[in-house]
Structure formats: structure tokens, C-alpha cells
Design a protein around this motif. Sequence first.
Motif, PDB file in Angstrom:
ATOM      1  N   SER A   1     -13.538   3.000  -6.118  1.00 46.65           N
ATOM      2  CA  SER A   1     -12.663   4.102  -5.726  1.00 46.65           C
ATOM      3  C   SER A   1     -13.428   5.399  -5.502  1.00 46.65           C
ATOM      4  CB  SER A   1     -11.603   4.327  -6.815  1.00 46.65           C
ATOM      5  OG  SER A   1     -12.220   4.711  -8.033  1.00 46.65           O
TER       6      SER A   1
ATOM      7  N   LYS B   1     -14.127   1.997   3.004  1.00 47.93           N
ATOM      8  CA  LYS B   1     -12.711   1.665   2.952  1.00 47.93           C
ATOM      9  C   LYS B   1     -11.922   2.614   3.832  1.00 47.93           C
ATOM     10  CE  LYS B   1     -11.077   0.838  -1.109  1.00 47.93           C
ATOM     11  NZ  LYS B   1     -10.579   1.068  -2.488  1.00 47.93           N
TER      12      LYS B   1
ATOM     13  N   SER C   1       0.864  -1.183   0.000  1.00 46.36           N
ATOM     14  CA  SER C   1       0.000   0.000   0.000  1.00 46.36           C
ATOM     15  C   SER C   1       0.897   1.229   0.000  1.00 46.36           C
ATOM     16  CB  SER C   1      -0.923  -0.008   1.230  1.00 46.36           C
ATOM     17  OG  SER C   1      -1.777  -1.122   1.214  1.00 46.36           O
TER      18      SER C   1
ATOM     19  N   PHE D   1      -5.855   5.801   0.409  1.00 49.69           N
ATOM     20  CA  PHE D   1      -6.771   4.664   0.485  1.00 49.69           C
ATOM     21  C   PHE D   1      -6.936   3.891  -0.812  1.00 49.69           C
ATOM     22  CE2 PHE D   1      -8.429   7.288   4.052  1.00 49.69           C
ATOM     23  CZ  PHE D   1      -8.336   6.351   5.058  1.00 49.69           C
ATOM     24  N   ASN D   2      -6.644   4.495  -1.950  1.00 45.73           N
ATOM     25  CA  ASN D   2      -6.982   3.865  -3.232  1.00 45.73           C
ATOM     26  C   ASN D   2      -5.782   3.578  -4.116  1.00 45.73           C
ATOM     27  OD1 ASN D   2      -9.798   3.697  -2.801  1.00 45.73           O
ATOM     28  ND2 ASN D   2     -10.029   5.857  -3.314  1.00 45.73           N
TER      29      ASN D   2
ATOM     30  N   TYR E   1     -15.153   4.009  -0.521  1.00 46.72           N
ATOM     31  CA  TYR E   1     -15.925   2.797  -0.296  1.00 46.72           C
ATOM     32  C   TYR E   1     -15.160   1.540  -0.703  1.00 46.72           C
ATOM     33  CZ  TYR E   1     -19.506   6.261   0.440  1.00 46.72           C
ATOM     34  OH  TYR E   1     -20.204   7.333   0.931  1.00 46.72           O
ATOM     35  N   VAL E   2     -15.545   0.434  -0.101  1.00 46.31           N
ATOM     36  CA  VAL E   2     -14.858  -0.837  -0.307  1.00 46.31           C
ATOM     37  C   VAL E   2     -15.003  -1.326  -1.740  1.00 46.31           C
ATOM     38  CG1 VAL E   2     -14.866  -3.279   0.312  1.00 46.31           C
ATOM     39  CG2 VAL E   2     -15.049  -1.543   2.103  1.00 46.31           C
TER      40      VAL E   2
END
Length: 239
Positions: A189, A168, A109, A237-238, A185-186
Amino acid sequence: MGYLILLTIAGLIGLSLRMIVVGEFEINQFLILLIFPLAAIGILYFQRHQVKKDQSFEPINSEGAWVIRLGDTVFNRWKPLYAEQMLKGQFKRYYQSSWKMLVAETMRSTGRWYLNLMFEMKDGRSITFGNPQENRLIGNDCWTIIENDEKVGEVRTDLSFKNATKLKGRLKATIGQTEYVFQTYVTNSQVEVFVGNTVIGRGQREKGYQYYFRPMTKDEDEAMYLTGIFTLMTYYFNT
């Protein structure tokens, strides 16, 4: 790339210990290990190719949107920032120490490790999202927004949503007297921005490595800040 190199080193150490302890050298496993550095070279070539594509990027049909391209998320190279086909400035990721970029590149990540961003706008403004007291182990989970050497706001990760499994990640940002909540969101994106219960912006990955953010405000300064935080959230996060 760095992850594959670490696997190669770990594998070589394991083979060496086996040879010392057991007295056997596994030639087949050694040949398999050689695939990892070759793959790392291929990934490095791909990353550098993406850096060039990021830097030469020009959006098409971006009406109502601010647009960035994040083919590369590790190197500290300037990337253009557009709004409705117009070049508004440039941005880049930066590190407080050169070794931190190596750590970020090694991790899966990549966006979460020692993340700081800098924006240089066409009108001469300089805006940074950084934290001089970043955690030496993981980097940042909060950032101060500095514009031309003056603090204008702050951003922090919000862990209070733990039980909301559809999310997410979430950031909370304060600029002036206004608090913004950014949620991603999970399942995709997509990012939504709230003030209270009102959605005031949406963004997501739309074409390849292109990310579009559509602020629902006519205040260009506010739109600029929101786009900066959207970029920060996308890295974190993405990517």
C-alpha cells in the motif's frame, strides 16, 4: 454487504425460474442462499463497529507523520485527522446522491465509486475534493480542490503508466504552479510523492487500518494538501 445481498437476489431468481420451468425446488440450494443474508448482517455489524473505531481513533508514536484510520471506507461519517499526535481536523467521504453510497457499498472496490472527500480543519478551513460533473456510471477520475469556495488545484488519475506493471495506480495533482505525482505499488500500500524526480513524501498502511503519511516539507499548508491527496489515493487504489 451489498454484494452478498445481490447474490442472494440473483440466486432466488434463479431458483424461482428453475421451479417454474422444471417444476423442482432445490431446498439445499435455498438453504445455502440463506447464508448470504446472514453473512451480510455480520458484515454490516463489522462496518458499523469500524465506523465507531475510526471516529474514536487516536494515534500513538506518529512523529513526523499525518495519520488517518480507514476501517470503514463507505459511510459518510467524520473521521479525525492527526499530525504528530495533534488533532488537525476531520474528514469524510460524501456522495452527491444517497443512492450512490448504496452502489459504492455493493461494489468490491468501494473506494473507486463516486468518491468525493471533504476536510474541515481546526483553523476553520474547509477543503473538498469533488467533481460536480462526475460520471454516472463509475463516478470520478478527476477532482477539483476547493478551499473555502475557491479553486486551489486539481487531481486526476493518470493512465499513461499502463505498461509499468509494478504500479497499482498513479495520480497527478496540480496545486498553484506545482505538479505532484502520487504513485502506489502492486506489492503493497506504499505511496510515494514526486515533484519532478524528487521524492517529497511517503505513506502507507502501517498498523491495522491506520495509514501514515510523512511529507518531506516544512510548509504545513503543502503538507495538508498532500495528506488530503494521499487520503484520496488510499481510498481509490488501496481500499
